[in-house]
Design an enzyme around this catalytic site. Structure first.
Site, mmCIF file in Angstrom:
data_model
loop_
_atom_site.group_PDB
_atom_site.id
_atom_site.type_symbol
_atom_site.label_atom_id
_atom_site.label_comp_id
_atom_site.label_asym_id
_atom_site.label_seq_id
_atom_site.Cartn_x
_atom_site.Cartn_y
_atom_site.Cartn_z
ATOM 1 N N PRO A 89 2.536 -3.282 -1.285
ATOM 2 C CA PRO A 89 2.087 -1.957 -1.759
ATOM 3 C C PRO A 89 1.044 -1.376 -0.808
ATOM 4 O O PRO A 89 0.044 -2.006 -0.511
ATOM 5 C CB PRO A 89 1.461 -2.255 -3.126
ATOM 6 C CG PRO A 89 1.901 -3.632 -3.490
ATOM 7 C CD PRO A 89 2.185 -4.353 -2.211
ATOM 8 N N GLU A 90 1.318 -0.188 -0.304
ATOM 9 C CA GLU A 90 0.379 0.513 0.568
ATOM 10 C C GLU A 90 -0.347 1.568 -0.271
ATOM 11 O O GLU A 90 -0.062 1.733 -1.445
ATOM 12 C CB GLU A 90 1.143 1.171 1.721
ATOM 13 C CG GLU A 90 1.861 0.190 2.627
ATOM 14 C CD GLU A 90 0.914 -0.482 3.615
ATOM 15 O OE1 GLU A 90 -0.282 -0.142 3.639
ATOM 16 O OE2 GLU A 90 1.377 -1.365 4.348
#
Ligand SMILES: [Zn+2]
Length: 271
Positions: free
Chosen positions: A2-3
């Site tokens: 997850p960015e």
């Protein structure tokens, strides 16, 4: 992994369900995440209202009257809103059972995520104290970047991925922003003009807001048991496209490893 856009989408997804709810109970099935979950967490937040839900870098901050719960999704973490009756899966490590009847569920197969409690200022914790500005802050500007880079030798790609410079620019977004602004990833930061830094900042903001927008289409899933935001289907112009023609000039996209990370670039469009 997850960015920042995924974390922002998670924030927007869960906030309407949990803000101003009271935590009735806490169920912890696995304490060993990247760091062990704070001891006595249940007694600290049970019966307390979630006053606000915000984000700093890739941390989600749940504000309670006497402290803040800091949640990081790590490599594979996920937060979902599920009904209390929903079946518990293998990697569902933590539940916050809310007075509304919903459950905020933390799922993390690889357990690099973290759930930490702080009763002092979260922005002074080791996790957040030394971070650079958010990419959409006015303090993150071409002028500021130009100023701090005079005489410095680092490559621009390493520079924009450094969380002390700006938070949330992961490898994919760094590659795409450098392509959009026409800057070669290995270019030394001292050799980039003010004008090009201004373009780079706009490109970083554009590539991140495009991703956040793309993530918005997954928001409805948060209220479902099977909710899975996953990766956003964004049009990537260079990332993972080595050997393919550049969308602008038809030159062949190249791949090169810089500091152990894949860099993709057009040798013609990026200088
Ligand atoms: Zn090109």
């Amino acid at each position: 992994m997850p960015e920042l856009p995924e974390v922002e989408t998670t924030l927007r997804g869960i906030k309407p369900y949990i803000k101003n709810s009271i935590v009735e109970r806490v169920e912890i099935r696995q304490r060993k995440l990247r760091w062990p979950i704070t001891r006595n967490l249940a007694s600290r937040i049970s019966g307390e209202p979630i006053l606000d839900v915000t984000r700093r870098a890739k941390y989600l901050l749940l504000t309670f009257p006497y402290g803040t719960l800091m949640i990081h999704l790590g490599m594979s973490g996920r937060l979902n809103i599920v009904p209390e009756s929903s079946r518990v899966g293998k990697h569902d490590h933590v539940d916050l059972i809310l007075s509304s009847g919903s459950v905020l569920r933390f799922n993390d197969p690889r357990r690099f995520g973290s759930i930490l409690w702080t009763s002092s200022d979260p922005f002074q914790t080791p996790q957040l104290a030394h971070l650079g500005p958010e990419p959409f802050d006015t303090s993150f500007s071409g002028d500021a970047l130009f100023k701090v880079t005079r005489g410095k030798r680092s490559s621009v790609k390493n520079f924009i991925m450094d969380g002390r410079v700006v938070v949330g620019v992961g490898n994919i977004y760094a590659n795409e922003a450098l392509f959009r602004s026409g800057i070669a990833p290995r270019r030394l930061i001292r050799n980039i003009s003010l004008h090009r830094y201004r373009r780079l900042v706009v490109a970083i903001q554009d590539v991140l807001s495009d991703a956040i927008e793309a993530g918005g289409t997954t928001l409805r899933d948060y209220s479902q048991v099977t909710g899975e935001p996953g990766y956003f289907k964004q049009d990537l112009l260079v990332y993972n496209r080595a050997g393919q023609p550049c969308s602008r000039c038809n030159s062949i996209i190249r791949r090169r490893v810089i500091s152990q990370r894949s860099s993709y670039y057009c040798p013609n469009c990026q200088r």
